[in-house]
Design an enzyme around this catalytic site. Structure first.
Site, PDB file in Angstrom:
ATOM      1  N   LEU A  12       0.354  -1.113  -0.139  1.00 55.97           N
ATOM      2  CA  LEU A  12      -0.287  -0.092  -0.138  1.00 55.97           C
ATOM      3  C   LEU A  12       1.026   1.264   0.412  1.00 55.97           C
ATOM      4  O   LEU A  12       1.564   1.570   0.520  1.00 55.97           O
ATOM      5  CB  LEU A  12      -1.160   0.008   1.201  1.00 55.97           C
ATOM      6  CG  LEU A  12      -1.545  -1.041   2.108  1.00 55.97           C
ATOM      7  CD1 LEU A  12      -2.723  -1.061   2.600  1.00 55.97           C
ATOM      8  CD2 LEU A  12      -2.706  -1.558   0.851  1.00 55.97           C
ATOM      9  N   ARG A  19       1.894  14.102   6.938  1.00 54.59           N
ATOM     10  CA  ARG A  19       2.938  14.583   8.012  1.00 54.59           C
ATOM     11  C   ARG A  19       4.507  14.890   7.753  1.00 54.59           C
ATOM     12  O   ARG A  19       5.179  14.904   9.093  1.00 54.59           O
ATOM     13  CB  ARG A  19       3.068  13.555   9.717  1.00 54.59           C
ATOM     14  CG  ARG A  19       1.401  13.401   9.636  1.00 54.59           C
ATOM     15  CD  ARG A  19       1.287  12.502  10.985  1.00 54.59           C
ATOM     16  NE  ARG A  19       1.084  11.085  10.295  1.00 54.59           N
ATOM     17  CZ  ARG A  19       1.109   9.930  10.799  1.00 54.59           C
ATOM     18  NH1 ARG A  19       0.890   9.872  12.181  1.00 54.59           N
ATOM     19  NH2 ARG A  19       0.170   9.223  10.220  1.00 54.59           N
ATOM     20  N   LYS A 361      37.290  11.485 -14.617  1.00 54.92           N
ATOM     21  CA  LYS A 361      36.234  10.484 -14.865  1.00 54.92           C
ATOM     22  C   LYS A 361      36.498   9.770 -16.337  1.00 54.92           C
ATOM     23  O   LYS A 361      37.007   9.897 -17.506  1.00 54.92           O
ATOM     24  CB  LYS A 361      35.425  12.049 -15.707  1.00 54.92           C
ATOM     25  CG  LYS A 361      33.902  11.358 -15.784  1.00 54.92           C
ATOM     26  CD  LYS A 361      32.902  12.391 -16.981  1.00 54.92           C
ATOM     27  CE  LYS A 361      34.073  11.952 -18.761  1.00 54.92           C
ATOM     28  NZ  LYS A 361      33.420  12.739 -19.886  1.00 54.92           N
ATOM     29  N   TYR A 376      42.780  16.852 -14.229  1.00 47.24           N
ATOM     30  CA  TYR A 376      41.582  16.492 -14.685  1.00 47.24           C
ATOM     31  C   TYR A 376      41.841  15.372 -15.744  1.00 47.24           C
ATOM     32  O   TYR A 376      42.197  15.745 -16.525  1.00 47.24           O
ATOM     33  CB  TYR A 376      40.477  17.498 -15.140  1.00 47.24           C
ATOM     34  CG  TYR A 376      39.524  16.907 -15.814  1.00 47.24           C
ATOM     35  CD1 TYR A 376      38.382  15.962 -15.395  1.00 47.24           C
ATOM     36  CD2 TYR A 376      38.965  17.010 -17.576  1.00 47.24           C
ATOM     37  CE1 TYR A 376      37.534  16.014 -15.634  1.00 47.24           C
ATOM     38  CE2 TYR A 376      38.510  16.851 -17.926  1.00 47.24           C
ATOM     39  CZ  TYR A 376      36.882  16.082 -16.876  1.00 47.24           C
ATOM     40  OH  TYR A 376      36.099  15.579 -17.760  1.00 47.24           O
ATOM     41  N   ASN A 387      53.608   8.219 -15.393  1.00 46.03           N
ATOM     42  CA  ASN A 387      53.228   9.912 -14.502  1.00 46.03           C
ATOM     43  C   ASN A 387      52.214  11.411 -15.180  1.00 46.03           C
ATOM     44  O   ASN A 387      53.394  11.790 -15.989  1.00 46.03           O
ATOM     45  CB  ASN A 387      54.562  10.403 -13.859  1.00 46.03           C
ATOM     46  CG  ASN A 387      54.361  11.026 -13.154  1.00 46.03           C
ATOM     47  OD1 ASN A 387      54.471  11.202 -11.684  1.00 46.03           O
ATOM     48  ND2 ASN A 387      55.391  12.378 -13.104  1.00 46.03           N
TER      49      ASN A 387
HETATM   50  C1  UD1 Z   1      -1.426   1.909   9.778  1.00 41.41           C
HETATM   51  C2  UD1 Z   1      -1.875   1.400  10.108  1.00 41.41           C
HETATM   52  C3  UD1 Z   1      -2.023   1.017  11.909  1.00 41.41           C
HETATM   53  C4  UD1 Z   1      -0.403   0.514  11.701  1.00 41.41           C
HETATM   54  C5  UD1 Z   1       0.500   1.992  11.100  1.00 41.41           C
HETATM   55  C6  UD1 Z   1       1.445   1.068  10.840  1.00 41.41           C
HETATM   56  C7  UD1 Z   1      -4.557   1.287   9.482  1.00 41.41           C
HETATM   57  C8  UD1 Z   1      -5.959   1.715   9.666  1.00 41.41           C
HETATM   58  N1  UD1 Z   1      -3.523   1.401  10.514  1.00 41.41           N
HETATM   59  O1  UD1 Z   1      -1.797   3.772   9.916  1.00 41.41           O
HETATM   60  O2  UD1 Z   1      -2.507   0.419  12.572  1.00 41.41           O
HETATM   61  O3  UD1 Z   1       0.158   1.078  13.038  1.00 41.41           O
HETATM   62  O4  UD1 Z   1      -0.365   1.778   9.782  1.00 41.41           O
HETATM   63  O5  UD1 Z   1       2.863   2.157  10.436  1.00 41.41           O
HETATM   64  O6  UD1 Z   1      -4.114   0.568   8.050  1.00 41.41           O
HETATM   65  N2  UD1 Z   1      -2.192   4.049   2.460  1.00 41.41           N
HETATM   66  C9  UD1 Z   1      -2.844   4.186   0.775  1.00 41.41           C
HETATM   67  N3  UD1 Z   1      -3.801   4.543   1.031  1.00 41.41           N
HETATM   68  C10 UD1 Z   1      -4.876   4.942   1.958  1.00 41.41           C
HETATM   69  C11 UD1 Z   1      -3.773   5.365   2.952  1.00 41.41           C
HETATM   70  C12 UD1 Z   1      -3.067   4.481   3.607  1.00 41.41           C
HETATM   71  O7  UD1 Z   1      -2.335   3.105   0.230  1.00 41.41           O
HETATM   72  O8  UD1 Z   1      -5.708   5.989   1.610  1.00 41.41           O
HETATM   73  C13 UD1 Z   1      -0.766   3.486   2.890  1.00 41.41           C
HETATM   74  C14 UD1 Z   1       0.309   4.353   2.823  1.00 41.41           C
HETATM   75  O9  UD1 Z   1       0.662   4.724   1.455  1.00 41.41           O
HETATM   76  C15 UD1 Z   1       1.271   3.725   3.526  1.00 41.41           C
HETATM   77  C16 UD1 Z   1       0.250   3.083   4.523  1.00 41.41           C
HETATM   78  O10 UD1 Z   1      -0.804   2.665   3.505  1.00 41.41           O
HETATM   79  O11 UD1 Z   1       2.094   3.036   2.859  1.00 41.41           O
HETATM   80  C17 UD1 Z   1       0.273   2.762   5.951  1.00 41.41           C
HETATM   81  O12 UD1 Z   1      -0.633   4.540   5.600  1.00 41.41           O
HETATM   82  P1  UD1 Z   1      -0.489   5.558   6.546  1.00 41.41           P
HETATM   83  O13 UD1 Z   1      -1.090   6.719   6.876  1.00 41.41           O
HETATM   84  O14 UD1 Z   1       0.858   5.747   7.118  1.00 41.41           O
HETATM   85  O15 UD1 Z   1      -1.117   4.658   7.971  1.00 41.41           O
HETATM   86  P2  UD1 Z   1      -0.998   5.316   9.618  1.00 41.41           P
HETATM   87  O16 UD1 Z   1      -2.293   5.662  10.129  1.00 41.41           O
HETATM   88  O17 UD1 Z   1       0.357   4.439  10.027  1.00 41.41           O
END
Ligand code: UD1
Ligand code: CA
Length: 466
Positions: A12, A19, A361, A376, A387
């Site tokens: 994902l 943040r 290079k 260079y 040399n």
């Molecule tokens: C998520 C988990 C949390 C866990 C944490 C670990 C959920 C609801 N929560 O929270 O329990 O402890 O990860 O790091 O799953 N992403 C998508 N599509 C979206 C939202 C997020 O692809 O709509 C992907 C983001 O790119 C990322 C990952 O999911 O790689 C996690 O997303 P993030 O927003 O960091 O979730 P957390 O709030 O950290």
């Protein structure tokens, strides 16, 4: 291995990573020379499974371009999640391409740059062995930050995951957290995925709710503890990115110091990627930054303040002091630096000396050749025992034609200080070029080229106006 045959992975990577405060998607930030997503894909590649799906969304084009330029070994497909309504919603985007698939679906967030292949393997293998429907990785941490907390009942069974934002004060005390790396038995969990609601603080479809769904549906749920929490740490802010970089550095130094016998004078100012190997009794002095695939031999001295970007190889007994090296192969017993810059495809043989303020290079340099000061050398082939005097320049670039031209220098040839070799040009074996020469024609073997204004002395110059 064969048990992992019916296994596919979903990463994902669609979230914005608000943040991070960046125009770049979170998963494309670099951790010691590699993107976060690249590191997660490296771990996936170690599984030897049939397919990896990556869900993209926020700045999808950047992530797609990255994947195109850096494809994993595992066959890949990319899916768009637009808009992004949470991790459960993200997984749903992959479902159409799972038509006809039956097996283990490993789903992981993609913001965990320290993830190791063997941890994923243990999760998949445990899931298959236990014949579970849902298996989640968990780990205990000192500071649970914004992680989801693992909820267990009185007999210790996992009953659900509560997000930090939705947790009660009491639940926030829980130290066992959700790294968001799970195995699902597909298509058994499909009804659970499509039954998710967004009835929570963030109005998102949480993948984490699948655990409570499985528990309530009486489907076998297991948890496997990750041995090292550092490995599954997710990055959500620049501060956590910095922490991940530091942790990965610590792991690299630990491995090199304990397993390879390398001395680190100041580990805290030394930055080394996991792709770096260093031989026994080599020393790394303070202020080095080594990333990419780098192989350094034994008894080498690296630093202080040396930057290397792989691919780089360094033979035994070579020292590289206060220098910058990228995409180069350096032989054994060489002395490089201080203040040398080697880049873009050099092949340097053994016992070569490359001194201060020298840039090299795309050049090949033979054994025991010295380029000791202020030179260079670009697009050149230099033989052995040659040399180059201080300030020798290969004038490789023709500004009018934009062509880069080659310089060839034979064995035992030498150039005097401040020689300019206007390429294309060849200096034969043992040819010499006198100091201050601008050489525009080939110099035959054994010949001396002198190409400079003849000196004239004006006698009595100092007394002239008296
Ligand atoms: C998520 C988990 C949390 C866990 C944490 C670990 C959920 C609801 N929560 O929270 O329990 O402890 O990860 O790091 O799953 N992403 C998508 N599509 C979206 C939202 C997020 O692809 O709509 C992907 C983001 O790119 C990322 C990952 O999911 O790689 C996690 O997303 P993030 O927003 O960091 O979730 P957390 O709030 O950290
Ligand atoms: Ca996260």
């Amino acid at each position: 291995m064969s048990a992992r045959k019916n296994t596919q992975v979903v990463l994902l990577a669609a979230g914005q990573g608000k943040r991070m405060k960046s125009s770049k998607p979170k998963v494309l930030h670099e951790v010691l020379g590699k993107t976060v997503l690249g590191r997660v894909l490296d771990a996936v590649d170690q599984l030897g499974i049939e397919h990896v799906h990556v869900v993209v969304g926020h700045e999808a084009e950047q992530v797609r371009a990255f994947l195109q330029a850096n494809p994993p070994k595992t066959p890949l497909s990319v899916h768009l999640q637009e808009p992004q309504h949470g991790t459960g919603h993200a997984l749903k985007q992959v479902v159409p391409s799972l038509e006809g698939f039956s097996g283990t679906l490993l789903v992981s967030v993609a913001d965990t740059p320290l993830l190791q292949g063997n941890t994923l393997a243990a999760l998949v293998d445990g899931h298959i062995k236990e014949k579970s429907i849902v298996t989640l990785l968990t780990t205990e941490v000192e500071d649970a930050k914004s992680y989801g907390r693992i909820l267990r009942n009185a007999d210790g069974s996992v009953v659900g995951i509560i997000e930090d934002k939705d947790a009660s004060d009491e639940q926030k005390q829980i130290r066992e957290i959700n790294p968001a790396i799970y195995c699902f038995d597909w298509p058994t969990v499909k009804p659970g995925l499509f039954g998710l609601t967004n009835d929570n603080r963030q109005k998102e479809y949480y993948l984490t709710d699948m655990v409570a769904w499985a528990y309530k549906a009486n489907l076998k749920t297991s948890a496997i503890q990750a041995a090292d929490w550092r490995e599954v740490a997710g990055i959500n802010s620049r501060l956590e990115l910095a922490e991940a970089i530091r942790l990965l550095r610590d792991m690299s130094i630990q491995r090199l110091a304990l397993e390879s016998g390398v001395t680190f004078v100041d580990a805290s100012s030394t930055w080394i990627a996991p792709e770096v190997s260093i031989g026994q009794d080599s020393s790394v002095l303070p202020g080095c930054y080594l990333v990419g695939t780098i192989n350094i031999g034994q008894n080498c001295l690296i630093g202080p303040h040396t930057v290397m970007t792989g691919p780089v190889t360094v033979g035994d007994g070579t020292s590289i002091v206060q220098s910058n090296v990228s995409n180069s192969a350096i032989g054994a017993q060489c002395k490089v630096g201080p203040f040398a810059h080697l880049r873009d495809g050099n092949e340097i043989s053994d016992s070569v000396r490359i001194g201060n303020f020298v840039e090299i290079k795309k050049s090949v340099i033979g054994r025991k050749t010295n380029v000791s000061h202020l030179s260079y050398v670009g697009d050149a082939s230099i033989g052995s025992n040659a040399n180059l005097g201080a300030g020798t320049i290969t004038a490789n670039y023709n500004h009018a034609t934009k062509a880069k031209n080659r310089t060839t220098i034979g064995d035992g040839a030498s150039t005097g200080s401040n020689s300019v070799l206007v390429a294309p040009i060849t200096l034969g074996d043992k040819a010499s070029v006198a100091a201050g020469t601008v050489a525009t024609r080939d110099v035959p073997a054994g010949a001396l080229a002198v190409g400079r204004a003849r000196q004239e002395n004006k006698e009595g110059w100092a007394d002239r106006g008296k």
